[in-house]
Design a protein around this motif. Structure first.
Motif, short mmCIF file in Angstrom:
data_model
loop_
_atom_site.label_atom_id
_atom_site.label_comp_id
_atom_site.label_asym_id
_atom_site.label_seq_id
_atom_site.Cartn_x
_atom_site.Cartn_y
_atom_site.Cartn_z
N LEU A 1 0.82 -1.21 0.00
CA LEU A 1 0.00 0.00 0.00
C LEU A 1 0.85 1.26 0.00
O LEU A 1 0.47 2.28 -0.58
CB LEU A 1 -0.93 0.01 1.22
CG LEU A 1 -2.12 -0.95 1.17
CD1 LEU A 1 -2.90 -0.87 2.47
CD2 LEU A 1 -3.03 -0.63 0.00
N SER A 2 2.00 1.21 0.64
CA SER A 2 2.88 2.39 0.67
C SER A 2 3.35 2.75 -0.73
O SER A 2 3.55 3.93 -1.04
CB SER A 2 4.08 2.14 1.59
OG SER A 2 4.85 1.04 1.12
N ASP A 3 3.52 1.75 -1.60
CA ASP A 3 3.90 2.03 -3.00
C ASP A 3 2.78 2.75 -3.72
O ASP A 3 3.01 3.67 -4.52
CB ASP A 3 4.23 0.72 -3.73
CG ASP A 3 5.46 0.04 -3.18
OD1 ASP A 3 6.48 0.72 -3.00
OD2 ASP A 3 5.41 -1.18 -2.93
N LEU A 4 1.53 2.34 -3.44
CA LEU A 4 0.38 2.97 -4.09
C LEU A 4 0.21 4.41 -3.61
O LEU A 4 -0.18 5.30 -4.38
CB LEU A 4 -0.89 2.16 -3.78
CG LEU A 4 -1.98 2.14 -4.86
CD1 LEU A 4 -1.43 1.62 -6.18
CD2 LEU A 4 -3.15 1.28 -4.41
N LEU A 5 0.53 4.64 -2.35
CA LEU A 5 0.40 5.99 -1.78
C LEU A 5 1.38 6.98 -2.41
O LEU A 5 1.17 8.19 -2.35
CB LEU A 5 0.61 5.95 -0.27
CG LEU A 5 -0.55 5.39 0.55
CD1 LEU A 5 -0.10 5.04 1.96
CD2 LEU A 5 -1.71 6.37 0.59
N LYS A 6 2.44 6.47 -3.01
CA LYS A 6 3.44 7.32 -3.63
C LYS A 6 2.99 7.85 -5.00
O LYS A 6 3.56 8.80 -5.52
CB LYS A 6 4.75 6.57 -3.79
CG LYS A 6 5.43 6.19 -2.47
CD LYS A 6 6.67 5.36 -2.71
CE LYS A 6 7.31 4.93 -1.39
NZ LYS A 6 8.51 4.07 -1.61
N LEU A 7 1.97 7.22 -5.57
CA LEU A 7 1.53 7.59 -6.92
C LEU A 7 0.66 8.84 -6.87
O LEU A 7 -0.15 9.03 -5.96
CB LEU A 7 0.74 6.45 -7.56
CG LEU A 7 1.50 5.13 -7.76
CD1 LEU A 7 0.58 4.10 -8.41
CD2 LEU A 7 2.75 5.33 -8.60
N SER A 8 0.81 9.69 -7.87
CA SER A 8 -0.03 10.89 -7.97
C SER A 8 -1.43 10.46 -8.44
O SER A 8 -1.61 9.36 -8.99
CB SER A 8 0.56 11.86 -8.99
OG SER A 8 0.47 11.32 -10.30
N PRO A 9 -2.44 11.31 -8.25
CA PRO A 9 -3.78 10.99 -8.74
C PRO A 9 -3.79 10.69 -10.24
O PRO A 9 -4.52 9.79 -10.69
CB PRO A 9 -4.59 12.25 -8.41
CG PRO A 9 -3.90 12.83 -7.23
CD PRO A 9 -2.44 12.56 -7.47
#
Length: 616
Positions: free
Chosen positions: A251-259
């Motif tokens: 999930l931390s990897d996904l949180l790094k992505l911009s909208p």
């Protein structure tokens, strides 16, 4: 020799045309995209050379004054890879694709008819049922009515609230017996509220909005709409986004992505679910044939909606786009684009189209491995983090900050903020500018972070135990400590610049000013410090507003001696909007008042103190 007034206007309009994201500066990618649109693609190194020729600030981008210098040089020397023709063509493209209208001062301005129609349509959609806007809605999408509709500030205040709920307390809006002064107050409230949610309002004034200057109205309107659309594209708002995780990701990897990155991943996920082999890397050239959109709409449409795959057999790309939008209309998701916008790959409008589609029909199911049920805990953005992020973005930093930690790791944004606190303090020739080569990226980022820490210490920041590697690694506690000091330093720097003597201003100085000001106007409220619990009633703040601008607050709307949390919150919401209405650009939230958060309370009073100096 210099540019003529008309050539200067041409340069400004060309700049606005190229500035895709409306942040007041041109990046290498925006200049590169300009030449691609003109069928004159340039290699990356030539674009960087063009920027280096005029980039006096050394921040790797081109601001308006630098662009004007570039434009003037090209007009006289006919060099720099044909930029003069490119800028001219960009202006022509806008005039052909849009319209040109005379401003209140009789000067012709170019603006995008596509964006005008798109944003007008969205305003009609989300505000169309508001009784207070009935006299001006629906806006005719094929005229310049949008620029007239924003004149008194009411529509823009409501648009801000549609994007970030309760940002503007409507009790603070002047709605009756309007004149140029009360309308100016409304537009000041608009601008300071927009800034508080992360809009870059540099070079936009209240009078510009009152005059309905097209390029400025469109730029601000887009920022407000964009913030609202993209705010819902997060794990906090939609935990089922965990379905987009790739093998080996957390999930931390996904949180790094911009909208924007999440939207592209979502589209590709839906393509996979639909059995379509197509994948996209952008929301511009990869969607122009409407094939991906057709599959996407069919995949996410509710059962029984009547959506079909007919657009795939509709003929040329323009016909396919029209047919595809007919299908989108069946699920009420036709907003933002017209067929020509799809075929041309309009960056803003296609981003908005897909974001609206996602927000309406995300069509994501919880993962069967339980990841989607995990409590995000400290991974979700906190109120404090959001405030700091909005502060940065409102200053026009580049790149836009989506993740407070991931987007600061190379120190580029933080160095820009230091340079705004103390102009000229950053020697940009010492800064490693992206894009970095993969092998040396981390090393160059750490070098930037070390330079950042060095400069911050020289400016008097308290950075005990904070090193460049802490910022580079995204250490939350230490990054927040640094960013808070930046917000404080920026607020105090503005205050010092207006004080007249330029002397350092301490917390005790601000507290003394508050009490002296209150006493001078026979107010009974006082504060002992920024921790004083009486601040939770918001009375002292509203009294200061009244001292600065007598009669501005309507005390009939204020709860006297509130004891309940609800009453305190009502006062706090009104106080924040009244601060912004009289010109105090505060980033604080009502909760900061009711909970008496000393740091943010200090910024409120410091902003009010700055405003009082401006009055003098």
């Amino acid at each position: 020799m210099g540019l003529s007034s008309q050539e200067l206007q041409d340069a400004k309009e060309a700049f606005s045309a190229i500035d895709i994201n409306g942040d007041g500066r041109l990046t290498a990618s925006e200049i590169s995209q300009l030449f691609k649109n003109l069928n004159e693609p340039l290699p990356g190194f030539k674009v960087r050379e063009m920027i280096a020729e005029v980039d006096t600030s050394g921040n790797g981008t081109v601001e308006l004054n630098e662009f004007v210098n570039m434009y003037e040089k090209v007009k006289t020397t006919k060099t720099s890879y044909g930029l003069a023709d490119g800028a001219k063509n960009a202006k022509v493209v806008k005039e052909i694709g849009g319209t040109s209208d005379a401003s209140a001062h009789g000067t012709k301005h170019s603006f995008s008819s596509e964006e005008t129609a798109s944003f007008s349509n969205w305003v009609n959609t989300i505000l169309g049922k508001d009784a207070e806007l009935a006299s001006r809605l629906p806006i005719n999408e094929d005229t310049d009515d949008l620029f007239k509709a924003v004149h008194d500030g009411l529509l823009l205040c409501k648009l801000i609230n549609s994007s970030v709920a309760e940002t503007v307390d409507e009790r603070a809006i002047n709605k009756k017996k309007l004149n140029m002064y009360t309308i100016h107050e409304n537009q000041t409230l608009v601008l300071n509220s927009a800034s508080a949610i992360g809009c870059n309002i540099i070079n936009i004034g209240a009078q510009d909005l009152m005059d309905g200057k097209p390029h400025l109205v469109l730029g601000l309107t887009w920022q407000i709409i964009r913030i609202g659309l993209l705010s819902k594209i997060s794990l906090k708002e939609n935990p089922n986004l965990a379905a987009l995780l790739k093998d080996g990701e957390s999930l931390s990897d996904l949180l790094k992505l911009s909208p924007e990155q999440l939207l592209i991943r979502w589209v590709n996920y839906q393509m996979e679910q639909a059995g379509c082999p197509r994948r996209i890397n952008n929301l511009t050239k990869d969607i122009t044939d409407s094939e991906v959109y057709t599959h996407l709409i069919y995949q996410v449409a509710p059962e029984g909606s009547g959506v079909t795959m007919a657009p795939l057999n509709a003929g040329n790309d323009l016909s396919k786009a029209g047919s595809m939008l007919d299908e989108a209309d069946k699920i009420d998701c036709k907003n933002f684009v017209r067929p020509a916008d799809v075929v041309s790959g309009h960056p803003k409008l296609n981003l908005a189209f897909v974001a609206n589609l996602f927000n309406t029909y995300p069509c994501l199911e919880a993962r069967d491995d339980g990841l989607g049920d995990i409590d995000l805990g400290d991974m979700a953005e906190t109120r404090e983090e959001k405030t700091f992020r909005n502060f940065m973005n409102s200053l026009g930093v580049n790149p836009f900050v989506n993740n407070l930690y991931e987007d600061l790791r190379d120190a580029i944004v933080l160095l820009q903020i230091l340079d705004k606190i103390k102009p000229g303090c950053v020697e940009w020739n010492k800064v490693n500018m992206p894009p970095f080569k993969a092998m040396s990226a981390n090393m160059k980022s750490i070098e930037n972070c070390n330079y950042l820490v060095q400069l911050a210490k020289e400016m008097g920041f308290s950075l005990v135990g904070i090193g460049g590697t802490d910022i580079n690694s995204g250490n939350k506690t230490l990054t927040l400590a640094l960013v808070w000091q930046m917000l404080r330093a920026y607020t105090i720097a503005v205050l010092q610049s207006l004080s007249g003597d330029g002397k350092a201003v301490s917390d005790s100085d601000i507290v003394s000013w508050v009490n002296l000001t209150l006493k001078s106007k026979d107010k009974t409220s006082t504060i002992s410090s920024f921790k004083d619990q009486t601040i939770s009633t918001a009375r002292a703040i509203l009294d200061i507003v009244d001292c600065i601008k007598p009669g501005a607050p309507n005390f009939d709307l204020v709860v006297e001696n509130p004891t309940s949390d609800e009453d305190k919150m009502m006062n706090a919401k009104y106080a924040i909007s009244m601060c912004r209405k009289i010109g105090a650009r505060t980033y604080a939230l009502p909760e900061d008042i009711t909970e008496v958060k000393p740091k943010m309370v200090m910024t409120i009073f410091a902003c009010l103190m700055s405003r009082s100096f401006q009055k003098k």
